[in-house]
Scaffold this active site. Structure first.
Site, PDB file in Angstrom:
ATOM      1  N   HIS A 100       0.805  -1.212   0.000  1.00 21.06           N
ATOM      2  CA  HIS A 100       0.000   0.000   0.000  1.00 21.06           C
ATOM      3  C   HIS A 100       0.847   1.275   0.000  1.00 21.06           C
ATOM      4  O   HIS A 100       0.402   2.306  -0.501  1.00 21.06           O
ATOM      5  CB  HIS A 100      -1.055  -0.052   1.100  1.00 21.06           C
ATOM      6  N   CYS A 145     -10.568  -2.247 -10.431  1.00 15.85           N
ATOM      7  CA  CYS A 145     -10.023  -1.154  -9.619  1.00 15.85           C
ATOM      8  C   CYS A 145      -8.604  -1.443  -9.111  1.00 15.85           C
ATOM      9  O   CYS A 145      -8.040  -0.660  -8.380  1.00 15.85           O
ATOM     10  CB  CYS A 145     -10.946  -0.823  -8.451  1.00 15.85           C
TER      11      CYS A 145
HETATM   12  C1  PEP Z   1      -6.933  -4.787  -4.955  1.00 21.04           C
HETATM   13  O1  PEP Z   1      -6.713  -5.695  -4.160  1.00 21.04           O
HETATM   14  O2  PEP Z   1      -6.700  -4.856  -6.172  1.00 21.04           O
HETATM   15  C2  PEP Z   1      -7.499  -3.512  -4.461  1.00 21.04           C
HETATM   16  C3  PEP Z   1      -7.900  -2.581  -5.292  1.00 21.04           C
HETATM   17  O3  PEP Z   1      -7.556  -3.327  -3.129  1.00 21.04           O
HETATM   18  P1  PEP Z   1      -6.288  -2.973  -2.213  1.00 21.04           P
HETATM   19  O4  PEP Z   1      -5.129  -2.682  -3.112  1.00 21.04           O
HETATM   20  O5  PEP Z   1      -6.656  -1.803  -1.383  1.00 21.04           O
HETATM   21  O6  PEP Z   1      -6.108  -4.209  -1.412  1.00 21.04           O
END
Ligand code: PEP
Ligand code: MG
Length: 754
Positions: free
Chosen positions: A360, A676
């Protein structure tokens, strides 16, 4: 044996000057194995092993003897990548006479490679006069040591060069990490240390003992005042004998006790933190080894005391470093809280010593549009402070204190990047459609305050993913319902008439809440996202109520459930959403106000749920594919672990085939689907997804203009021709080559630095 090994490795790790560390290493190994000679050779860039330290060979040969990768027994160990154990080394056909090292007196030879990530870093040898094969125990000791040393010695040259910088001289060097976010930036290293654990403190020398002494005295003074306050507060609740511990702590801090030792260490050249660590660990270890259980407990007291002094030392240190004009934020793990502490206009890049491509921290850097390099934990934090750095987020490289010519070269690249960005931005107001007129929905991923400030609401199709965890992470407690209502209202208000997909709290994995720590062996497979919030309906209900209340007057809320792996989780979440809706509707009873109905969707990011799509489509309104987690769970590769970063790739043919099937199935079910994950914001990724038939993409704000610019230059029919080739690929590399060839044919490759 184990403790001996641990101590040897620790000594190497804690000695900032590499040559000294290696000199200590060979003597320690020689003593531990009771042998006559131990030496260590390290590989250089010219395909040679250089003798770096020896206890037994001619010491004058250190630094001057270089052995080619294919020469002699040392080269043989490196080539074979396994230990070589010989009773009479000089009789071996690969033996090469090197008169400078004076090894005629030795017959037995055991050489063991030091390997890090498949790369031979060096060779460790022991030798003896006696004509014998070294025992299995000796061999396994050396093999184990080699394995443990590898991660300490990697980037050894860099460590060597920067270790000389304790006096802040200019040093140069290049470090290889992982590309976290694209782009290039030049700035000054600014270290943030949230943790103040002694284990995280690397030993360091100082050239200003007086300054370190005064910092130490100050920290002691604050600690003593803290004890007085604590003792006073506790005096009503604790018996006098228990309160006596504070007196003991006071005494320990006095010059005649620990204080004296620490001062002596600082006079010896150690900085205050290092001196404190050395003394506290020494005394604590002595108490730990005592038989008397009462005295053994005192080890804990010493550590506790040391910890408090350390906290105050770190506090003053943090204040002592001025925020540079162009900040390259360096931390073990960059968190949303750290980002919030640095003014946006000063932050130019991020270096996260831990983490990997889709951690993240990297996603946040991409959201901010600044470069990031990840996974560089071989170089301790303190080396980064106040260093002039070039951060190359394309290649995952760092250049420390670069020469002027290199700086100029990178400045040129930075201005080229700026020109490309301007070119993309010049079309941001145009429709998101292919050259043949096929329409796309391009939405933004948001969560950081800055996302809302910098997005172009009139040029996008809404927010496709609002990560609600970020505003939770930057607080010191759970936000209240009223606070959440205010926040969500602001977000919904930025997108009038367009959808905002708000994801319920997705903490766990690499997004811990500072006030709700979760300690697990396998955090990405553990209590994460919906699993945690369903176990805490009080948190989930408050959040849903806040979203629903914020939606009054806007009507554009979509609720998204993260980490769904089982249909029962969907049922339970829907039940709670219904309950929250009733509660909010009840509050509105009697008024004119209508509660708008929010659509509910599910993240497809755990593979299991891909196989239950028909059932899912009957339960919820839409789904959104999280390619970041889908990749990690399909490939069984931790997205946060730099060791396996080369295996984590959303372009893996298996991931692409899964995404293709998902697209076909959702079309057949008429189940709305969007993407996403980070793949949608990558040029090659979005082209492949569009070729499959996806047309709704949500991505970091900083990628949106580029992706729109690219999609406007391709024809869907060309992409559809590309698809079978891509789906037939056997490796991510092949997939990339196909897309690159396609872009090259269309003369787009040069305009998409990737
Ligand atoms: C994903 O897992 O692709 C997502 C968009 O969520 P995050 O990156 O916040 O886990
Ligand atoms: Mg996810």
């Amino acid at each position: 044996m184990l403790s001996q090994l641990r101590r040897i490795v620790q000594d190497v790790a804690q000695e900032p000057v590499l040559n000294k560390a290696l000199a200590g290493l060979v003597s320690n190994v020689k003593r531990a194995l009771n042998t006559e000679c131990c030496s260590v050779y390290l590989a250089d860039y010219q395909q040679h092993f250089t003798l770096m330290a020896t206890d037994g060979l001619n010491p004058e040969a250190v630094g001057s003897i270089s052995i080619g990768f294919s020469e002699g027994l040392i080269g043989w160990v490196g080539q074979r990548e396994e230990p070589i154990n010989l009773a009479q080394a000089h009789l071996h056909p690969r033996f090469k006479v090197t008169p400078e090292v004076s090894e005629e007196k030795f017959s037995a030879f055991l050489g063991c490679p030091i390997i890090h990530h498949r790369k031979v870093l060096g060779v460790l040898t022991i030798q003896q006069g006696e004509n014998r094969v070294f025992s299995e125990d000796e061999e396994s000791f050396l093999v184990t040591l080699g394995v443990q040393l590898a991660s300490v010695l990697v980037n050894a040259e860099m460590r060597q060069s920067v270790s000389q910088s304790s006096t802040q001289q200019k040093v140069t060097g290049q470090l290889q990490g992982l590309p976290g976010a694209p782009g290039i930036a030049i700035g000054e290293g600014y270290v943030m240390e949230p943790s103040s654990d002694f284990d995280d403190i690397s030993l360091r020398k100082t050239d200003d003992p007086e300054k370190e002494l005064s910092r130490f005295y100050k920290a002691v003074k604050i600690t003593k005042a803290e004890f007085n306050r604590l003792a006073e507060r506790m005096s009503a609740h604790l018996p006098a004998d228990a309160l006596a511990i504070f007196d003991v702590y006071h005494q320990l801090l006095e010059a005649a006790s620990l204080g004296d030792e620490i001062e002596a260490q600082i006079h010896d050249g150690w900085c205050a933190k290092s001196a404190l660590k050395r003394v506290v660990e020494k005394f604590a270890r002595q108490f730990d080894d005592m038989d008397d259980p009462y005295l053994r407990e005192r080890g804990t007291d010493i550590r506790d005391l040391g910890q408090r002094v350390l906290n105050h030392l770190l506090d003053t240190e943090q204040r002592h470093h001025k925020l540079p004009e162009k900040v390259v934020l360096v931390a073990e793990n960059v968190t949303a809280t750290m980002l919030a502490e640095i003014p946006r206009h000063q932050l130019v890049a991020i270096v996260s010593l831990k983490g990997s491509v889709n951690s993240h921290a990297a996603i946040m850097a991409r959201a901010l549009g600044i470069p990031a390099v990840m996974g560089l934990d071989e170089l301790p934090l303190f080396h980064w402070q106040e260093q002039l750095l070039i951060v190359d987020g394309y290649r995952g490289q760092i250049l420390m204190a670069p020469a002027d010519a290199i700086l100029a070269e990178y400045q040129t690249l930075i201005s080229e990047d700026a020109q490309l960005s301007a070119q993309y931005l010049s079309e941001i107001h145009l429709p998101a459609q292919s050259a043949c007129g096929g329409r796309f929905s391009l939405m933004v991923n948001a969560g950081l305050a800055i996302d809302l400030e910098t997005s172009h609401p009139s040029h996008t199709d809404g927010i496709g993913l609002y990560r609600t965890e970020y505003p939770f992470i930057v607080r010191t407690r759970f936000p209240t319902e009223a606070e959440q209502v205010e926040l969500y209202k602001t977000v919904l208000a930025t997108q009038p008439g367009k959808g905002v997909v708000m994801r319920t709290l997705d903490v766990g994995g690499d997004k811990p809440l500072p006030y709700f720590p979760i300690s697990e062996e396998n955090p990405f497979l553990g209590w994460r996202g919906i699993r945690m919030t369903l176990d805490h309906p009080e948190i989930f209900l408050v959040q849903i109520r806040a979203m629903l209340r914020a939606n009054i007057g806007h009507g554009n809320l979509h609720i998204l459930l993260p980490m769904i792996s089982d249909l029962s989780e969907v049922d339970e979440a829907l039940r709670l959403i219904k309950q929250a809706s009733f509660e909010v509707a009840d509050e509105l009873e009697g008024s004119e106000i209508q509660l708008p109905k929010a659509k509910v969707g599910v993240m497809v990011e755990v593979p299991s749920i891909m196989y239950q799509l028909p059932e899912l489509a009957r339960k919820v309104d839409f789904c959104s594919v999280g390619t970041n987690d889908l990749t990690q769970y399909l490939l069984a590769v931790d997205r946060n672990n730099p060791r396996v970063a080369s295996l984590y790739d959303a372009m893996h043919p298996a991931v692409l085939r899964a995404l293709h099937q998902l697209c076909l199935q959702s079309q057949a079910l008429q189940f709305p689907v969007s993407i996403c994950g980070e793949l949608a914001g990558e040029p090659a990724g979005v082209l492949i997804l569009a070729a499959m038939g996806y047309d709704k993409f949500s991505m970091n704000n900083s990628n949106l203009a580029k992706i729109k610019w690219l999609l406007r230059r391709v024809h869907l029919s060309e992409l559809q021709l590309l698809l079978p080739e891509i789906l037939a690929c056997q490796s991510p590399k092949q997939v990339r080559q196909h897309v690159q060839r396609f872009l090259d044919q269309k003369h787009l490759l040069n305009q998409l630095r990737a």
